[in-house]
Design an enzyme around this catalytic site. Sequence first.
Site, mmCIF file in Angstrom:
data_model
loop_
_atom_site.group_PDB
_atom_site.id
_atom_site.type_symbol
_atom_site.label_atom_id
_atom_site.label_comp_id
_atom_site.label_asym_id
_atom_site.label_seq_id
_atom_site.Cartn_x
_atom_site.Cartn_y
_atom_site.Cartn_z
ATOM 1 N N THR A 13 -3.664 -9.439 -29.787
ATOM 2 C CA THR A 13 -4.815 -8.784 -30.433
ATOM 3 C C THR A 13 -6.142 -9.402 -29.972
ATOM 4 O OG1 THR A 13 -3.416 -8.598 -32.340
ATOM 5 C CG2 THR A 13 -5.757 -8.189 -32.713
ATOM 6 N N THR A 63 -4.943 -4.281 -30.151
ATOM 7 C CA THR A 63 -3.774 -5.166 -30.031
ATOM 8 C C THR A 63 -2.643 -4.528 -29.262
ATOM 9 O OG1 THR A 63 -2.239 -6.514 -31.320
ATOM 10 C CG2 THR A 63 -2.759 -4.363 -32.220
HETATM 11 O O1 DON Z 1 -1.712 -5.311 -36.350
HETATM 12 C C1 DON Z 1 -1.416 -6.450 -36.661
HETATM 13 O O2 DON Z 1 -1.604 -6.909 -37.775
HETATM 14 C C2 DON Z 1 -0.815 -7.370 -35.605
HETATM 15 N N1 DON Z 1 -0.131 -6.588 -34.618
HETATM 16 C C3 DON Z 1 -1.907 -8.204 -35.018
HETATM 17 C C4 DON Z 1 -1.398 -9.170 -33.976
HETATM 18 C C5 DON Z 1 -2.354 -10.227 -33.619
HETATM 19 O O3 DON Z 1 -3.393 -10.377 -34.202
HETATM 20 C C6 DON Z 1 -1.918 -11.132 -32.533
HETATM 21 N N2 DON Z 1 -2.986 -11.970 -32.097
HETATM 22 N N3 DON Z 1 -3.103 -13.116 -32.223
#
Ligand code: DON
Length: 564
Positions: free
Chosen positions: A375, A393
Amino acid sequence: MKKPNLIYIVSLFLLLGSCSVKQQSGTAVQEFEHGAVVTAHPIASNVGVDILKKGGNAIDAAIAVKFALAVVYPNAGNLGGGGFLVYRGKDGEVNSLDFREKAPGAASRDMYLDKDGNPITDLSLYGQLASGVPGSVAGMDEAHKKYGSISWKELVQPAIDLAAKGFEITDQQAGEFNRYKARFQKFNPNGAAIIQDKEWKAGDVFVQKELSETLIRIAEQGRDGFYKGKTADYIVTEMKRGNGIISHKDLEDYQAVWRAPIVGMYKNYKVISMPPPSSGGVALMALLQSVEKYPLAKWGFQKDSTVRAMVEAERRIYADRATHLGDPDFYRVPVANLMDAKFNQERMSKVSLAKATPSDAVKAAKFPGYESEQTTHYSIVDKDGNAVSLTTTINGSYGSCVWVDGAGFLLNNEMDDFSVKPGTPNMYGLLGGKANSIEPGKRMLSAMTPTIIEENGKLKMVVGTPGGSTIITSVFQTILNVLEFGMTAQESVSAARFHHQWKPDVIDVEAKAIDSLTRVSLTEDGYKLNKRGPIGRVENIVILPNGKKQTGADHRGDDKAAGY
Ligand code: DON
């Protein structure tokens, strides 16, 4: 909140290392007269500012940055993922765009369980079956149709150039590309631009020819350049190469959706954030309401009572999240109940801050009359005061690790954001149930919380972050850092962070978060602390009373603010 004893102090110092209450200063405060762009990569920030200088608005810049990040920041910037955009126009119009991935038509509730009903974790994390139907290109197309002012081609062109001619990778990127090499090789037997024989090092030029050709198709044909024709064929062929199920029909049918944003008040501030299928806006609003009556500014930044109040609120709201939040097109989410200020404040008024409430004793709220049936974020403000807060993301770093052969872009592993089985945590430890079970065409629940804040009818702040489950609490803390603790935009993102998500029943703490005496006091009263690495990468723009845009780019990565 008893006085800490010496043994505790000494043992905690040994356990957690020496902690300082001093905030990290990060890079120096930057302020810009006209427009500002803060992203996770210096090149993407510059692409955004170039568009603003050409007379493009915040949406134009957001589209150009989105495509540029898909090239220069492959672990999260993407064509093969999805995201959310929160918009506030210069005259106060608010809107939000949902371009979250969807479960393919052939998906089913138990698709990641073995014959005995046990989760096969890797299936929702890696390989072709982990991917939801991508929404990013449809999202940018929608944003452009509604608010764009510069031609689509001009907005995609910087990304085409960066992919075709290459760009110099940063030190952090070189390290990551090398660390992930074995995994990339496993899932891409036909190779991918990122896989090379020699080790990557900072300053190496990364060229992505197939990706540049995909971007040219998108520049020339708009969304059809991705969801139909050659690119769609490449995606479906890639699915067949593994165990994937995304079909031509899934791609053609994908639509991004404009949704009414979450709008609520925290004191004098109007908070505008992302509605379901993100849990972010609802949970953020509920968190702010839960702490509103506490004198946080008087107690002080990360002081004992402040941390207790925030953690107890987080514990309860993440419990609510696990039960009540899911895709509103499939599940009736009790949004009004969850962000009822009276309900959240009454609940907190019964909470003792003297001792930790065990998470096992906290259950999701019941609402009478309600029937349950890696993300990246960027913030942009243009010269007129239009603002975009956008989080996008592919879920984990490098998503499913599958590059679509021939098309050169990475696919997401967003299916893991569904609850694959009630009681089974996802990769971020989050729990869920029916509200977030897998159904064909459904969007998986997200924590992404792109947010905009107004003060007295004027734009005040544009903020968001990656970080999986920690997104909501990082945005929550950054907002309080500015509104309650008087920090600058840069201080607000540089400040160390902590996080509680109900289960597991621990407070995750960055090395420099929460001073050692407070840690001792919390531990004595039943709070379990878990030292962990960086939490989030927040990008923040604060609009000063003189109209200048003060920026905060997170020093935890290569993030950079640019403006003019
Ligand atoms: O949509 C979500 O909540 C997750 N797929 C977000 C993933 C995320 O933030 C990864 N990054 N560090």
